[in-house]
Design a protein around this motif. Structure first.
Motif, PDB file in Angstrom:
ATOM      1  N   SER A 120      18.858  40.817 -26.918  1.00 22.73           N
ATOM      2  CA  SER A 120      17.405  41.412 -27.095  1.00 22.73           C
ATOM      3  C   SER A 120      16.896  40.511 -28.242  1.00 22.73           C
ATOM      4  O   SER A 120      15.965  41.057 -28.865  1.00 22.73           O
ATOM      5  CB  SER A 120      17.950  42.984 -27.909  1.00 22.73           C
ATOM      6  OG  SER A 120      18.475  43.579 -27.163  1.00 22.73           O
ATOM      7  N   GLY A 121      16.978  39.010 -28.313  1.00 21.81           N
ATOM      8  CA  GLY A 121      16.090  38.347 -28.932  1.00 21.81           C
ATOM      9  C   GLY A 121      16.734  38.393 -30.477  1.00 21.81           C
ATOM     10  O   GLY A 121      16.066  37.834 -31.238  1.00 21.81           O
ATOM     11  N   LEU A 122      17.787  38.998 -30.946  1.00 26.72           N
ATOM     12  CA  LEU A 122      18.102  38.855 -32.140  1.00 26.72           C
ATOM     13  C   LEU A 122      18.629  37.452 -32.703  1.00 26.72           C
ATOM     14  O   LEU A 122      19.329  36.605 -31.757  1.00 26.72           O
ATOM     15  CB  LEU A 122      19.342  39.780 -32.555  1.00 26.72           C
ATOM     16  CG  LEU A 122      18.940  41.189 -32.408  1.00 26.72           C
ATOM     17  CD1 LEU A 122      20.093  42.004 -32.478  1.00 26.72           C
ATOM     18  CD2 LEU A 122      18.039  41.523 -33.803  1.00 26.72           C
ATOM     19  N   VAL A 123      18.409  37.024 -33.802  1.00 22.19           N
ATOM     20  CA  VAL A 123      19.113  35.677 -34.342  1.00 22.19           C
ATOM     21  C   VAL A 123      19.659  36.003 -35.655  1.00 22.19           C
ATOM     22  O   VAL A 123      19.333  36.585 -36.625  1.00 22.19           O
ATOM     23  CB  VAL A 123      17.774  34.765 -34.777  1.00 22.19           C
ATOM     24  CG1 VAL A 123      18.253  33.564 -35.239  1.00 22.19           C
ATOM     25  CG2 VAL A 123      17.177  34.330 -33.359  1.00 22.19           C
ATOM     26  N   GLY A 124      20.822  35.492 -35.565  1.00 23.66           N
ATOM     27  CA  GLY A 124      21.643  35.574 -36.796  1.00 23.66           C
ATOM     28  C   GLY A 124      22.114  34.247 -37.397  1.00 23.66           C
ATOM     29  O   GLY A 124      21.849  33.335 -36.808  1.00 23.66           O
ATOM     30  N   TYR A 125      22.908  34.179 -38.590  1.00 24.60           N
ATOM     31  CA  TYR A 125      23.375  33.175 -39.272  1.00 24.60           C
ATOM     32  C   TYR A 125      24.837  33.219 -39.641  1.00 24.60           C
ATOM     33  O   TYR A 125      25.102  34.310 -39.998  1.00 24.60           O
ATOM     34  CB  TYR A 125      22.658  32.824 -40.455  1.00 24.60           C
ATOM     35  CG  TYR A 125      20.993  32.581 -40.428  1.00 24.60           C
ATOM     36  CD1 TYR A 125      20.676  31.207 -40.409  1.00 24.60           C
ATOM     37  CD2 TYR A 125      20.405  33.602 -40.171  1.00 24.60           C
ATOM     38  CE1 TYR A 125      19.444  30.848 -40.236  1.00 24.60           C
ATOM     39  CE2 TYR A 125      18.716  33.072 -39.747  1.00 24.60           C
ATOM     40  CZ  TYR A 125      18.688  31.703 -40.046  1.00 24.60           C
ATOM     41  OH  TYR A 125      17.451  31.469 -39.642  1.00 24.60           O
ATOM     42  N   LEU A 126      25.575  32.095 -39.054  1.00 22.64           N
ATOM     43  CA  LEU A 126      27.016  32.049 -39.237  1.00 22.64           C
ATOM     44  C   LEU A 126      27.338  31.164 -40.412  1.00 22.64           C
ATOM     45  O   LEU A 126      27.229  29.954 -40.383  1.00 22.64           O
ATOM     46  CB  LEU A 126      27.628  31.818 -38.023  1.00 22.64           C
ATOM     47  CG  LEU A 126      29.283  31.281 -38.166  1.00 22.64           C
ATOM     48  CD1 LEU A 126      29.959  32.484 -38.464  1.00 22.64           C
ATOM     49  CD2 LEU A 126      29.553  30.794 -36.922  1.00 22.64           C
ATOM     50  N   PRO A 127      27.565  31.610 -41.597  1.00 26.16           N
ATOM     51  CA  PRO A 127      27.898  30.843 -43.008  1.00 26.16           C
ATOM     52  C   PRO A 127      29.155  30.122 -42.601  1.00 26.16           C
ATOM     53  O   PRO A 127      30.022  30.435 -41.882  1.00 26.16           O
ATOM     54  CB  PRO A 127      27.835  31.562 -43.929  1.00 26.16           C
ATOM     55  CG  PRO A 127      27.364  33.182 -43.692  1.00 26.16           C
ATOM     56  CD  PRO A 127      27.515  33.139 -42.101  1.00 26.16           C
ATOM     57  N   ILE A 128      29.329  28.705 -43.086  1.00 23.32           N
ATOM     58  CA  ILE A 128      30.348  28.201 -43.012  1.00 23.32           C
ATOM     59  C   ILE A 128      31.851  28.703 -43.587  1.00 23.32           C
ATOM     60  O   ILE A 128      32.894  28.360 -43.267  1.00 23.32           O
ATOM     61  CB  ILE A 128      30.234  26.773 -43.865  1.00 23.32           C
ATOM     62  CG1 ILE A 128      31.355  25.740 -43.327  1.00 23.32           C
ATOM     63  CG2 ILE A 128      30.169  26.847 -45.077  1.00 23.32           C
ATOM     64  CD1 ILE A 128      31.023  24.187 -43.858  1.00 23.32           C
TER      65      ILE A 128
END
Length: 1455
Positions: free
Chosen positions: A40-48
């Motif tokens: 659905s076009g979502l963008v997320g961030y994966l921290p180290i």
């Protein structure tokens, strides 16, 4: 979509929450984080720091120490762009402008936390990270506690060394030690083929994103596909996740491969994808993760589809499909501009911003706000797009008028008023469709000023009266719109089509649902959930609000009831046939239709059909056999096939037949219905699994599952031929699980639990034994093969259940169709062999079934009542007769016994013979001597005869008498202690328990009670004749000089053993025997003499005669009795009249000798003295009567004395005359005056005690109900509760106390007695709860006394600490209640320690009360110390008293 995409927008299908599992694709990798794209076009961030624990530990070590030996591998080597990863939402942080920042984690402990070691199965695919590098492979962290996962180097995809923290998707190859050790593989080909399977135990709780599943398309919708997978789970494939070239090729029922995209933990919604780049042979790494055309301006795009909840699909000139959605750009005076895409804008006019005109729209509409709109008009030439945000228009389900051609006469649609004039209102719809509502059509009432009622922009419902397409003129009406028309317009598109619904509410007779996605309300009756009656209620029970039900069909549609749906497969197949009659005019005689039973009447059943048709099946047409009771043939809602037999066109009524012999349409075969029914039952347990329960294949898991759903589970056990005892552990096999009754039916038969299953051959014939049966199915065991399977109880859907054929234990001949059927879950599929009997054979079977055996008990129906007999109908349909003498045992004089029976009533009767009568089947001319034999029956109970051996149940154990037994046919009997065994023991009743079944022999009858014997010599003919204690049946069995044994009954002046023959000691007081010889003691005696005429036996217990020790011990030092010679010497010195010792019986020897005048006078004086003595005894009321005559004489003088009546009842009970005691009690109730309430209550209590000891629970309940009618209810309730408690009937007592608390909630005595009972049973917590309830019900002035009494009870029977805290709490509130202090001190002296008592006294003597009361407590304190203390403590108390006196004196002086 940017990082700050608002997560609550309508275009996002995923309802993001922390813990949501999603499949993501790595887009970019930097030094400290990775950018991940989601559905659905979502963008997320994966921290180290969210990779795995081992990688995070290395990072921390390097931060803490600069010289760390461990090298940190950069994030770019662990993750690569295009890699598909399984993620879990770790945080949702709000940032400015109401937007949300999405952070995720790939730590296996978060992604796989729903799994456990026991749930791991070979073939599963999981995500993991490398934990450590070993010599021959890698330890992989899969996030499951207690599990070590090892990946060999030869099983890796690259055959190269991996780094710690390396993300990977792995396949489980082997599981060892219950999941504690697993071996993994990274073979790409094996991973590409690995599909999630049902055998791996996946549930909605354990389902993971990224899994590849095999799904079946359940329904094709405009918004995507609804599919089923893993047997019964349902998922959604969004239209954005369908390949464009294949979107139009999907059909219901197609098998497809799908990839799990996300799993929402709260709603358990599962999103799937059918995109080819996510399916094999790909699915691991994506090639195109970004587009070079981002920010490109494209002209000439065409809208191909509009999704109101999401956005629009646009077709670009090169054929590429893109997705767009709208955002508020700017707000002006004339409306709001909305951005659909970067280059497409629309206008929402000011009147269309809401349902009403907004005065300050700027407070609601801000730049960037997401809005949901509907297109009003499109002007392509001028590039104008007009939108509306009116909720009534956006969510309207009425037909849309997009052109004048759509505005058919009679149609109703939503529009909005654009102008209000004196002559009416102008209403506009979509595009340029406008119409006029004349003034006369504005309302049902006369309207003088339209502007006062209507305004521009108002949304209205208008009905088309006239339409001219050429002139584009439309005449409308507001007045003609009715609710029925609106509902019909809304539901018109659901006419008899398959739909999917969502459960909104559960009601008693069905489910209120809404059809999705249109959200139109509908109703599903409970009986329409299945073709099988026994499945309907369980399906209703497991369905909950919010559940989705598919494959339903609209059954009917009315203005009052709305839409009614059905899930019956036979009905749905019938509705799909266009030839089904839709009204009465299409019906024809001989037509066969599928319907369901609507109502059952004595004259037949009404059958309902689709399209609101219903017919009557008369009683004679309900089945091929004769039917006596219509209520037992079919069930309400049962699916049937009917044949039209008669049409009444004048009244629009028709008759149908349900006879199987007249039908050719059966809907489905019995095997198909069986499979369908079992699928439904399987779906029930799978729905239970979806609720978070684990239903396994073994019995224990199934029962645990049920106990987690229901508070109580009743286990019904088939123990035929199996010896069981309380507390023993047994192996059982589950036969059936009844969710509606919370019952699990199991069998303990060894041939089922311990049998080794043999291999079955196809087409083999076996004998099946029925182990369990219900209305639809029967569980059978197949011969000695050890297999169980299920068969249908009806060959045809209209078959009447044959209860004689299908009952537990009956046998059937079956043929094996499939040794292991997948549809039956691996059980054998068998078919009952059909018996094509000839007409003569059928007649013989019918005559055989109608024959009745002598003594057979059956339920019959009264057909006709005559003065001398009653005609009844037997279950077989034959007619029988009951003579007037066989109705009542003791009819009253002048009564008519036959009048007690009513026509149509059912009674239990027993066949006692046959009655030959003249038949009327043939004419007397052709058959002059034709006679028939009718069964003759009786309603009287069967009598037990002497010598009959039967089974009985121990009802009561009386130490001095024996066993009271409950015999067949409602009879009772007594087994004396001498009739229990052929060898007497000291404790003959020790081995018997209440409720125990015993084998016994009837040896006689006395006073309507049977005498019973349990001696083996009477029960078994071949029993050993050399008995230790032979059975003495009459006085002829006793011989002089014989040594016999028996039990002591009583010690009286009139005994079978004279005191002089009982012991060698001289005893003045007979109580000495009672004190030293226990009642019911086993004694050995010698027969001294036998008087057959008077039936008198004299016995001796002396040691010289029996060889046994003397009855009395030498330690009593009693004088010895005179010997015979010494007595003769004494008698010579005495008078000539011989006297027997005063302690023995008086026996006078009369000689035929002439008496003198003096002797005659002396005899006359003696007679007068005896008469005076008798009169004195009669006048003395303290002497207890010893005969019926004496009691009756006393009752004449004192008829209101309850004590006398109770003694009279006790007199009969001592002689085991139970019925006579009951009769005396009933006489007492009638005789005692109504003013003597207490006397009558005493009698009622005595009768209650009598029924409790010797009666049944039913008779006790009847007496209790009568007692509360004639007496004050509360004392009767309390007396019965005490009776229950004293006789250890704990459950009955507790149930009665609960009823008392409800009925007498304002009575303090009820709570005290109930609390006393609970504390005696050591239920301290329950007593505390009762106290809290009492404090809520009683007035405040009674609280103190109630708490104090409860505290006293706690001291006596409960928790001492709780009792002290209760007293402390009360006394802290009421410190001047010296009476409570005194009670507290008494209880503490009795139950507390000396330290606690002294502390309490110290508290009391410092109270602010009068000096007189303090003096009283000092006096008690001193007495306590004198009794339990020391001189020092005594002196201390005196000193405290002196100090108190001085303090008081000083205080008075100050005053």
């Amino acid at each position: 979509m940017c990082k700050r995409q608002k997560c609550s927008e309508k275009s996002i299908k995923v309802n993001l929450k922390i813990g949501t599992l999603m499949l993501g694709c790595v887009k970019e990798v930097s030094d400290f984080e990775a950018v991940v794209g989601f559905p659905s076009g979502l963008v997320g961030y994966l921290p180290i720091c969210n990779i795995c624990d081992s990688y995070t530990s290395i990072l921390k070590d390097n931060l803490d120490s600069e010289d760390s030996l461990k090298e940190v591998v950069p994030l770019s080597q662990l993750l690569t762009p295009g890699m598909l990863i399984r993620c879990v939402v770790s945080s949702l942080d709000s940032i400015k402008e109401g937007h949300t920042s999405l952070k995720v984690s790939i730590n296996p402990k978060g992604v796989n936390k729903v799994l456990s070691a026991a749930s791991l199965k070979p073939g599963m695919t999981l995500s993991g990270c490398v934990e450590s590098v070993e010599d021959h492979g890698f330890l992989v962290d899969i996030g499951i506690s207690g599990t070590k996962a090892f990946l060999p180097k030869q099983s890796t995809s690259s055959k190269k060394d991996l780094n710690v923290g390396q993300y990977m998707t792995v396949l489980i190859e082997e599981v060892k030690n219950d999941g504690r050790v697993v071996r993994l593989s990274q073979d790409p080909q094996a991973l590409g083929k690995a599909c999630a399977e049902t055998q791996q135990g996946w549930t909605l709780d354990t389902l993971l994103p990224g899994l590849l599943i095999q799904a079946r398309i359940k329904r094709v919708t405009p918004h995507g596909l609804i599919v089923t997978y893993l047997s019964s789970f349902t998922g959604m494939v969004d239209f954005l996740h369908l390949d464009e070239d294949k979107a139009s090729t999907y059909n219901t029922g197609d098998e497809v491969l799908a990839r799990v995209l996300y799993v929402e933990p709260s709603t358990r919604h599962v999103g799937l994808s059918l995109r080819s780049h996510l399916l094999p042979p790909g699915g691991a790494v994506l090639d195109d993760i970004s587009s070079e055309r981002v920010s490109e301006v494209v002209q000439g795009c065409k809208m191909s589809a509009l999704h109101y909840h999401s956005g629009a699909l646009m077709k670009m000139p090169d054929g590429t499909t893109v997705f767009v959605h709208g955002t508020v750009m700017d707000l002006q005076k004339h409306g709001a501009y909305v951005r659909i895409t970067n280059h497409i804008k629309g206008l929402i006019p000011i009147i269309h911003l809401a349902d009403v005109v907004l005065k300050n729209p700027e407070k609601i509409f801000t730049s960037g706000l997401k809005v949901k709109c509907r297109v009003l008009s499109v002007d392509a030439q001028q590039k104008k797009l007009c939108l509306t945000r009116k909720k009534a228009l956006v969510e309207s389900t009425l037909p849309l008028f997009l052109s004048y051609a759509d505005a058919k006469v009679g149609r109703i649609s939503h529009g909005f008023i654009v102008c209000v004039k004196d002559f009416g209102c102008i209403v506009r719809f979509y595009e340029d469709v406008k119409g006029l509502v004349p003034k006369a059509e504005l309302s049902t009432e006369h309207v003088t000023n339209p502007e006062a009622l209507f305004f521009a922009g108002q949304v209205v419902k208008a009905k088309v009266l006239d339409c001219d397409e050429e002139k584009k003129m439309l005449r409308l009406s507001f007045r003609a719109v009715t609710e029925g028309d609106v509902k019909e317009a809304q539901t018109a598109k659901f006419d008899f089509v398959t739909v999917e619904v969502k459960v909104c509410r559960k009601v008693l007779d069905g489910l209120e649902v809404s059809i999705v996605p249109e959200e139109v309300p509908a109703f599903i009756p409970t009986v329409h959930l299945s073709d099988h009656v026994t499945n309907c209620l369980p399906l209703w029970m497991v369905l909950e609000e919010g559940d989705t039900i598919s494959n339903l069909m609209c059954l009917s549609k009315t203005k009052k009831k709305g839409i009614t749906l059905t899930k019956k497969p036979l009905l749905k197949a019938c509705l799909e046939d266009d030839s089904i009659p839709k009204n009465f005019s299409e019906l024809q005689v001989g037509m066969q239709m599928v319907g369901w039973v609507k109502n059952i009447m004595p004259y037949g059943v009404f059958v309902d059909f689709p399209y609101e048709l219903f017919g009557l099946a008369p009683k004679a047409a309900m089945g091929d056999q004769f039917i006596t009771d219509t209520s037992t043939v079919f069930d309400i809602g049962q699916t049937v096939v009917a044949k039209v037999t008669n049409l009444d066109e004048e009244k629009n009524r028709f008759l149908v037949s349900l006879r199987v012999s007249e039908l050719s349409l059966s809907g489905e075969g019995s095997q198909a219905r069986l499979i369908q029914g079992l699928k439904e039952r399987k779906a029930i347990f799978e729905m239970m699994t979806c609720r978070g329960m684990s239903v396994g294949s073994d019995e224990c898991q199934m029962i645990r599952c049920l106990t987690s759903v229901f508070s109580t589970v009743l286990i019904c056990v088939n123990v035929s031929g199996v010896n069981v005892s309380p507390g023993c552990k047994l192996t059982a096999v589950v036969l059936h699980v009844d969710l509606s009754k919370s019952e699990v039916h199991v069998s303990l038969l060894p041939k089922l639990t311990a049998a080794t299953r043999k291999k079955l051959e196809k087409d083999s014939k076996l004998t099946a034994t029925i182990q369990y049966t219900d209305k639809d199915f029967a569980v059978v065991s197949l011969g000695d093969s050890g297999h169980l399977t299920i068969i249908p109880t009806r060959t045809h859907i209209n078959d009447i259940l044959n209860s004689k054929k299908f009952h537990v234990g009956s046998c059937l001949n079956v043929t094996v169709e499939e040794p292991s059927s997948e549809e039956l879950g691996g059980l054998p599929l068998v078919e009952c062999q059909k018996q094509n009997a000839t007409r003569e054979t059928q007649k013989q079977e019918q005559s055989k079934s109608k024959s009745t055996g002598l003594g057979e008990v059956m339920t019959v129906t009264v057909k006709k009542v005559k003065p001398m007999d009653v005609v009844v109908i037997l279950p077989s349909g034959t007619t029988g007769s009951i003579h007037v003498s066989q109705i009542e045992e003791k009819p009253a004089v002048g009564s008519f016994p036959t009048s007690s029976l009513k026509v149509g009533s059912k009674v239990e009767a027993r066949v006692i013979g046959a009655l030959t009568v003249h038949g009327h089947k043939f004419l007397p001319i052709s058959h002059p001597d034709f006679k028939v034999s009718l069964p003759e029956l009786t309603l009287l109970p069967r009598y037990l005869e002497q010598g009959v051996i039967t089974m009985a149940k121990v009802r009561k154990i009386v130490p001095h008498m024996g066993l009271f037994l409950q015999l067949p046919f409602g009879n009772s009997g007594l087994a004396s202690v001498t009739d229990l065994s052929d060898e007497f023991t000291d404790n003959p009743l020790e081995s018997y328990k209440l409720g125990q079944l015993v084998r016994c022999c009837v040896i006689g009858e006395e006073n309507e009670n049977f005498n019973i014997s349990l001696r083996p010599s009477r029960l078994y003919k071949d029993h050993n004749k050399n008995l230790t204690d032979p059975d003495i049946q009459s006085i002829s069995d006793i011989k002089e000089g014989q040594i016999i044994r028996g039990y002591l009954m009583s010690v009286t002046d009139l005994g079978r053993v004279l005191f002089q023959n009982a012991t060698k000691y001289f005893v003045n007081n007979q109580k000495t025997f009672s004190e030293h010889i226990s009642s019911n003691a086993l004694l050995t005696a010698k027969v001294l003499s036998v008087n057959s005429k008077n039936e008198h036996v004299s016995l001796s217990l002396l040691s010289k005669d029996t060889g046994k020790p003397d009855l009395l011990p030498e330690s009593l030092e009693l004088p010895l009795r005179l010997t015979k010679e010494e007595m003769q010497e004494r008698d010579k010195k005495a008078t000539k009249r011989k006297r027997v010792n005063s302690e023995s019986q008086v026996s006078v020897c009369v000689f035929p000798m002439k008496k003198s005048r003096k002797e005659l006078k002396q005899e006359q004086q003696n007679a007068e003295q005896q008469l005076s003595k008798l009169e004195a005894e009669l006048m003395d009321t303290s002497v207890r009567p010893d005969s019926t005559v004496a009691f009756e004489r006393l009752l004449l003088s004192s008829p209101d004395s309850s004590l006398l009546w109770l003694q009279y009842m006790a007199f009969h009970l001592q002689a085991t005359q139970i019925e006579q005691a009951r009769a005396v009690g009933e006489r007492a109730l009638k005789t005692i005056s109504f003013r003597e309430e207490q006397e009558k209550l005493n009698v009622w209590v005595a009768i209650l005690n009598l029924e409790n000891m010797y009666g049944t629970q039913e008779s006790l309940q009847k007496v209790f109900e009568r007692a509360i009618q004639y007496c004050e209810p509360l004392p009767v309730y309390q007396q019965l509760a005490d009776i229950y408690a004293k006789s250890d009937k704990i459950k009955e007592a507790e149930s009665l106390y609960k009823s008392m608390v409800k009925r007498f909630k304002q009575e303090k005595a009820v709570y005290l007695s109930y609390g006393n009972f609970l504390l005696r049973q050591h239920q301290s917590d329950a007593a505390n709860a009762l106290l809290q309830r009492a404090l809520q019900s009683l007035s405040n002035k009674e609280h103190v006394d109630l708490i104090a009494k409860f505290a006293r009870l706690e001291f006596q029977y409960g928790n001492t600490e709780r009792a002290k805290s209760m007293f402390d709490k009360v006394l802290s509130t009421y410190p001047k209640r010296t009476d409570l202090w005194s009670v507290f001190i008494d209880l503490m002296v009795k139950h507390g320690s000396q330290k606690e008592v002294r502390e309490l006294f110290d508290r009391v003597i410092h109270l602010s009360v009068s000096v007189k009361k303090i003096k009283f407590f000092f006096k008690r304190y001193l007495e306590y110390e004198k009794k339990n203390g020391t001189p020092e403590t005594i002196q201390a108390v005196k000193q405290k008293a002196l100090e108190y006196v001085e303090t008081t004196h000083d205080l008075h002086e100050d005053l």
